[in-house]
Write a protein that holds these residues in place. Structure first.
Motif, PDB file in Angstrom:
ATOM      1  N   GLY A 248       0.777  -1.232   0.000  1.00 22.77           N
ATOM      2  CA  GLY A 248       0.000   0.000   0.000  1.00 22.77           C
ATOM      3  C   GLY A 248       0.807   1.280   0.000  1.00 22.77           C
ATOM      4  O   GLY A 248       0.363   2.303  -0.537  1.00 22.77           O
ATOM      5  N   ASP A 249       2.003   1.273   0.585  1.00 22.17           N
ATOM      6  CA  ASP A 249       2.778   2.517   0.671  1.00 22.17           C
ATOM      7  C   ASP A 249       4.218   2.370   0.194  1.00 22.17           C
ATOM      8  O   ASP A 249       5.051   3.226   0.452  1.00 22.17           O
ATOM      9  CB  ASP A 249       2.764   3.059   2.102  1.00 22.17           C
ATOM     10  N   ARG A 250       4.526   1.290  -0.508  1.00 19.37           N
ATOM     11  CA  ARG A 250       5.899   1.077  -0.977  1.00 19.37           C
ATOM     12  C   ARG A 250       5.898   0.764  -2.470  1.00 19.37           C
ATOM     13  O   ARG A 250       5.136  -0.072  -2.942  1.00 19.37           O
ATOM     14  CB  ARG A 250       6.562  -0.057  -0.198  1.00 19.37           C
ATOM     15  N   LEU A 251       6.772   1.473  -3.215  1.00 19.42           N
ATOM     16  CA  LEU A 251       6.955   1.257  -4.637  1.00 19.42           C
ATOM     17  C   LEU A 251       8.418   0.936  -4.907  1.00 19.42           C
ATOM     18  O   LEU A 251       9.301   1.330  -4.139  1.00 19.42           O
ATOM     19  CB  LEU A 251       6.580   2.507  -5.444  1.00 19.42           C
ATOM     20  N   VAL A 252       8.671   0.263  -6.042  1.00 19.42           N
ATOM     21  CA  VAL A 252      10.035   0.045  -6.504  1.00 19.42           C
ATOM     22  C   VAL A 252      10.089   0.452  -7.970  1.00 19.42           C
ATOM     23  O   VAL A 252       9.260   0.029  -8.780  1.00 19.42           O
ATOM     24  CB  VAL A 252      10.483  -1.419  -6.341  1.00 19.42           C
ATOM     25  N   CYS A 260      17.595   0.192  -8.846  1.00 24.55           N
ATOM     26  CA  CYS A 260      16.201   0.197  -8.413  1.00 24.55           C
ATOM     27  C   CYS A 260      16.126   1.051  -7.152  1.00 24.55           C
ATOM     28  O   CYS A 260      17.014   0.975  -6.291  1.00 24.55           O
ATOM     29  CB  CYS A 260      15.707  -1.206  -8.100  1.00 24.55           C
ATOM     30  N   ARG A 261      15.070   1.835  -7.057  1.00 29.64           N
ATOM     31  CA  ARG A 261      14.855   2.631  -5.851  1.00 29.64           C
ATOM     32  C   ARG A 261      13.567   2.190  -5.179  1.00 29.64           C
ATOM     33  O   ARG A 261      12.543   1.984  -5.842  1.00 29.64           O
ATOM     34  CB  ARG A 261      14.779   4.127  -6.184  1.00 29.64           C
ATOM     35  N   VAL A 262      13.648   2.056  -3.873  1.00 26.23           N
ATOM     36  CA  VAL A 262      12.482   1.723  -3.070  1.00 26.23           C
ATOM     37  C   VAL A 262      11.948   3.021  -2.482  1.00 26.23           C
ATOM     38  O   VAL A 262      12.673   3.765  -1.805  1.00 26.23           O
ATOM     39  CB  VAL A 262      12.847   0.733  -1.940  1.00 26.23           C
TER      40      VAL A 262
END
Length: 298
Positions: A248-252, A260-262
């Motif tokens: 719900g609140d984390r993207l990569v 890659c950025r988290v």
């Protein structure tokens, strides 16, 4: 972190997808490699197309009790459906079919008889629904906005609920409904804000958010109800190719700079430096406990 590398091929890995709880598919050129992520081993391989790079893999569990998975594979103007048996990792190649335009996204939808068919978004903002067995077109719709797309995404389980997010060369994301009785489908939402070509679009898990990535090195999260970018992320040092919602609140996100950025709650939580150049795609396990990336070094 685990690196999975083909033994004999070192072409760029162009796309990636989880097929099941433990099986992961990657594309190297025109070949699909299948890994068991628990055993960290290559368990299957299949050459799909002749001299065409694969750009998309979309899996579908055949039924609740099934021990096999069908997955759509596409690249250039070609597509096919492949089946893998989960117990043995035996791969059954399918017939290769052709369309008249570049395929930018693929998706599984159910028809009126609850049979699963293949939806394809094409480079000139058109959607085809194809018979997944015989390859014939059973529905065709053109968006009234006839622009060229660099990216697209599809969302919905049926043709009647199928929604298109189209990333254009004019820096916009156009959202439109594929099902219409008119001669052309109208754009429902136009999302503006990127300052470069849109290279990647993906729906969030509930279909109410869209993540877009761009030549402007940003990741934007759009709220479809409010029709605004609720969050804008900057941090990559080059073009951003892809982004996936992990929870719900984390993207990569994956970018040309080899990282890659988290992202979490509007901030960079972590940076993974994976290869010298180009992480082309990223995929998240359905429970969010694993993320896999397709890297330019294979």
């Amino acid at each position: 972190m685990t690196r999975l590398v083909p033994q004999y091929r070192r072409l760029p890995a162009t796309t990636i997808a989880f097929l099941s709880d433990n099986l992961l598919a990657t594309a190297n050129g025109s070949t699909i490699d299948i890994y068991d992520v628990r055993l960290k081993t290559l368990v299957g391989s299949c050459n799909v197309f002749d001299s065409v790079r694969i750009h998309g893999i979309v899996a579908r569990l055949c039924d609740a009790d099934s021990r096999s998975v069908e997955f759509l594979v596409f690249g250039s103007k070609q597509w096919t459906v492949i089946r893998i048996h989960l117990d043995s990792a035996r791969v059954e190649p399918g017939t290769v079919f052709y369309v008249d335009d570049w395929i930018k996204a693929g998706h599984w939808v159910q028809d009126d008889k609850q049979a699963w068919q293949v939806a394809l978004a094409l480079a000139h903002n058109q959607v085809l629904v194809m018979d997944s067995t015989h390859g014939n077109c059973i529905y065709n719709v053109q968006c009234a906005e006839r622009c060229i797309l660099y990216a697209a995404a599809l969302y919905g389980d049926t043709l009647q609920t199928l929604v298109v997010a189209a990333g254009t060369v004019f820096n916009k994301v156009l959202v439109w409904d594929a099902w219409t009785k008119d001669t052309e489908a109208q754009v429902r939402v136009q999302l503006s804000g990127h300052e470069g070509v849109v290279f990647g679009v993906r729906f969030g898990k509930n279909g109410r958010r869209i993540m877009s990535t761009s030549d402007d090195r940003s990741v934007r999260v759009w709220n479809l109800d409010e029709k605004i970018a609720e969050t804008v992320f900057y941090g990559h040092g080059a073009r951003v190719w892809s982004c996936v919602e992990v929870d719900g609140d984390r993207l990569v996100s994956a970018a040309e700079d080899g990282t890659c950025r988290v992202w979490r709650n509007g901030e960079t939580e972590d940076v993974w430096r994976l290869c010298p150049k180009n992480v082309w795609a990223v995929a998240a396990h359905c429970d969010g406990r694993m993320v896999a990336a397709a890297c330019g070094d294979g």
